[in-house]
Design an enzyme around this catalytic site. Sequence first.
Site, PDB file in Angstrom:
ATOM      1  N   GLU A 205       0.851  -1.186   0.000  1.00 56.88           N
ATOM      2  CA  GLU A 205       0.000   0.000   0.000  1.00 56.88           C
ATOM      3  C   GLU A 205       0.889   1.239   0.000  1.00 56.88           C
ATOM      4  O   GLU A 205       1.927   1.285   0.681  1.00 56.88           O
ATOM      5  CB  GLU A 205      -0.881  -0.014   1.260  1.00 56.88           C
ATOM      6  CG  GLU A 205      -1.820   1.163   1.374  1.00 56.88           C
ATOM      7  CD  GLU A 205      -2.566   1.180   2.695  1.00 56.88           C
ATOM      8  OE1 GLU A 205      -3.600   1.862   2.766  1.00 56.88           O
ATOM      9  OE2 GLU A 205      -2.126   0.510   3.661  1.00 56.88           O
TER      10      GLU A 205
ATOM     11  N   LYS B 174     -10.335   0.858  -1.009  1.00 54.66           N
ATOM     12  CA  LYS B 174     -10.223   0.631   0.431  1.00 54.66           C
ATOM     13  C   LYS B 174     -11.465   1.178   1.141  1.00 54.66           C
ATOM     14  O   LYS B 174     -11.894   2.307   0.906  1.00 54.66           O
ATOM     15  CB  LYS B 174      -8.958   1.299   0.970  1.00 54.66           C
ATOM     16  CG  LYS B 174      -8.666   1.010   2.441  1.00 54.66           C
ATOM     17  CD  LYS B 174      -7.340   1.650   2.859  1.00 54.66           C
ATOM     18  CE  LYS B 174      -6.987   1.342   4.307  1.00 54.66           C
ATOM     19  NZ  LYS B 174      -5.719   1.993   4.714  1.00 54.66           N
TER      20      LYS B 174
ATOM     21  N   CYS C  79      -4.803  -3.189   3.999  1.00 53.70           N
ATOM     22  CA  CYS C  79      -4.407  -2.748   5.339  1.00 53.70           C
ATOM     23  C   CYS C  79      -5.511  -2.874   6.387  1.00 53.70           C
ATOM     24  O   CYS C  79      -5.903  -3.969   6.760  1.00 53.70           O
ATOM     25  CB  CYS C  79      -3.860  -1.322   5.262  1.00 53.70           C
ATOM     26  SG  CYS C  79      -2.805  -0.873   6.675  1.00 53.70           S
TER      27      CYS C  79
END
Length: 481
Positions: A87, A186, A219
């Site tokens: 990321e 995300k 993440c």
Amino acid sequence: TKLPTDTTAMKAVLLCLLFCNIILSSYASNEENTYIAAVYEYFPRTSYASNLTKDQANEVMLFNVASYEEAVILAVLQGVQVIVFPEDGIYGDGFISRADVFPFLEEIPVPDASTVICGNEKYSNLVVTSSISCIAKKYSIIIAVDMGDLVYCNSTDPNCPSDGRYQYNTAVVFDEQGAIVAKYHKTHLYGEVQFDPAMPSDPQYFTSSFGVTFGVMICFDILFEYPQTFYQEKGINNILYPTDWVNEPPYITATQVQQAVSHQFGYNLIAANFGENWLTSGSGIYSSGDPKAVFYNIGNNSDSKLLVAELPYVPAPPISKKASDPQKDVNKMMVNDYPIPAMALVNITAGRTSYASLSQGNLTCTINVTASPSLRETEFFLLMAAEQDIFGLNVQLCSFMYCDDENDCSPLQPRFYSTAEVSAFTLTATLDPAAEQYSLLTITESQVLPVGPNWQVGKSIISSNNFNEPLLSVGIFGPKW
């Protein structure tokens, strides 16, 4: 981890070698129902200056893409079929406004396995997207990268931001022909003011040329109910995972969470971290919690690292079995409850067993730990019980962590090494039902590395009767879904 400066001849030789290797390794992997995966922990060149031009931003990103290509060459020479990059690995993570990251964004096309981006005039203005597509096509490898996606909107959309555009932190997956097969926005941002969260969440998955179906997360998403439950319901157990994880060693680190999630959900988890230093390091390749390849940089400087491992198409059931209840041991040492968060210092002595229990609200954490007979001196650990809110995620946490100084044993003090060898331990937690259902159980030995199969877990219990290693931390992390 990086190739030396390449001459044309060197590249030609490498290309010849790698294509021979592709054929041989692909045949071997298919015969055994396995595939070969890689991750590249990498700290990028960055520029966070305001008012950068698009050309200046492209220069930064193309430098990092060139570094990606070097990693791809090394990976393919080892037979790798799919590689994950971190990321923020193309442009960095230090942006403080939407405007600052804007020059680094591209209008990434929607996934379409029939459309190759590389060499397509329609997408010639997408410099970074096209470059990565060409790398995937050139080396015939699946590439998962993290990019910034730009989606324009207008007043007909009631949620349209005031600047007229959505800016998404995005995982993009290219297949071996250079086509985009997945684009995941995300969902759960970690203080990222430069981006918009996906609303609603848009879990993405694709089936590879070798028959494995992959899901994608980024993440912080890994700790939330969605998209986790979506992939579970679809039976998807191979996950590509770019991350820029902020560590809190020794009790919440990237590798701890990666191993715990892989174990809890029975995933093949392929995780690449940002790798600036100890604060954001921690990458790995796991199969049902078994760490096949792991890296954690405990230093203050960046250290890029390529990891390669072979994974089964279908992960085996979790390697551990349910732990037994804690035993009532000798040398019982009771400690009192403390204010929020509850903490207690626990000492261990060679060959003896120590016991401690403390509570915060409805959460109770209990540890039984037996020191190795060869322990030379009394060692100290901190037992902590806490309930916290982390950017909208409510969690209950029990952690038992090594202290190298009994007089300075704050959980905020980073620690990477342990000299406290223990032969057995059992940590239990009384979690709320919402936190217990998907509780994550973590364990690390010295140097913040996850351990192999010599431990057992239940829903809210983790133990080992034959550990015999220096213990850095063991924890139970219960997100309330």
